[in-house]
Design an enzyme around this catalytic site. Structure first.
Site, PDB file in Angstrom:
ATOM      1  N   GLU A  36      22.120  24.715   5.928  1.00 47.31           N
ATOM      2  CA  GLU A  36      21.105  25.828   5.229  1.00 47.31           C
ATOM      3  C   GLU A  36      20.076  24.424   5.020  1.00 47.31           C
ATOM      4  OE1 GLU A  36      18.883  27.125   1.175  1.00 47.31           O
ATOM      5  OE2 GLU A  36      21.233  27.494   1.425  1.00 47.31           O
ATOM      6  N   THR A  64      14.678  28.304   1.318  1.00 47.86           N
ATOM      7  CA  THR A  64      13.196  28.249   0.472  1.00 47.86           C
ATOM      8  C   THR A  64      12.290  28.724   2.002  1.00 47.86           C
ATOM      9  OG1 THR A  64      14.070  25.511  -0.034  1.00 47.86           O
ATOM     10  CG2 THR A  64      12.328  26.905  -0.764  1.00 47.86           C
ATOM     11  N   LYS A 124      22.056  36.573  -2.004  1.00 46.53           N
ATOM     12  CA  LYS A 124      22.850  34.544  -2.424  1.00 46.53           C
ATOM     13  C   LYS A 124      22.344  34.861  -4.198  1.00 46.53           C
ATOM     14  CE  LYS A 124      19.542  31.443  -3.035  1.00 46.53           C
ATOM     15  NZ  LYS A 124      18.617  30.455  -2.693  1.00 46.53           N
TER      16      LYS A 124
END
Length: 210
Positions: A36, A64, A124
């Protein structure tokens, strides 16, 4: 149809400088399942494009992701999955239209259930360490066993093993793995050692929980 979310060890690349390609190669060779690259990292989109073009067994995604425009930027660069810090219906809608899975940030049981029902491919759990780590995730999984969870925050090798044993879908690993743009042979060797320890711990935990 949206693809499945990557699982196992997801390495979070959040840096102050553009990530070198050697970082990608070392992580993949050590068995990391997904990388990521946060959009706050300089050169994130360029790195995503290069690493996606390189192919290999590990999925490459963007982190993000907070707005539909972020979704478009990430998908345009070749991101195979998206990671959000929060639950944003607009982001989930945009990702759904693009057919890209989202690892959606949430913490409380209500937030986790909401993210799942809005279309998250996995949730998450962030920040898992400050919420109680394994004890918290164990408590959440009891009433929500069908939701794939990816605890993130304070994850090292022992924590990864514990989360795998609990039946989690994966773990997000940040500063304990990638804390600098490693370029020297010594830094890359250290990164390889940490990554290999994490992936081995995940496999051991998964066997314990099977």
């Amino acid at each position: 149809m949206t693809a499945a979310a990557p699982g196992g060890v997801v390495a979070i690349v959040r840096l102050r400088a553009a990530p070198p390609d050697a970082l990608h190669d070392v992580l993949v060779d050590a068995g990391v399942h997904a990388l990521e690259v946060t959009l706050t990292t300089p050169g994130a989109e360029a790195a995503l494009a290069r690493w996606r073009a390189a192919g290999g067994p590990a999925a490459v995604g963007a982190g993000t992701v907070r707005t539909p425009e972020d979704v478009r930027r990430a998908v345009g660069a070749g991101a195979q999955f998206l990671v959000t810090p929060t639950t944003s219906p607009a982001v989930l809608d945009a990702a759904g239209e693009a057919g890209v899975p989202v690892l959606c940030g949430a913490l409380t049981p209500t937030e986790i259930e909401t993210a799942w029902r809005l279309g998250a491919a996995a949730v998450k759990v962030f920040p898992a360490d400050t919420a109680g780590a394994h004890d918290y995730v164990r408590a959440v999984r009891a009433p929500l066993p069908d939701i794939p969870l990816l605890p993130t925050g304070g994850v090292d090798a022992p924590a990864a093993r514990g989360y795998a044993a609990l039946g989690c879908h994966g773990v997000g690993v940040g500063s304990s793995l990638v804390s600098a743009a490693a370029t020297t042979p010594a830094a890359l060797a250290s990164l390889r050692t940490r990554a290999a320890a994490l992936t081995a711990a995940w496999r051991e935990g998964a066997r314990e929980g099977a």
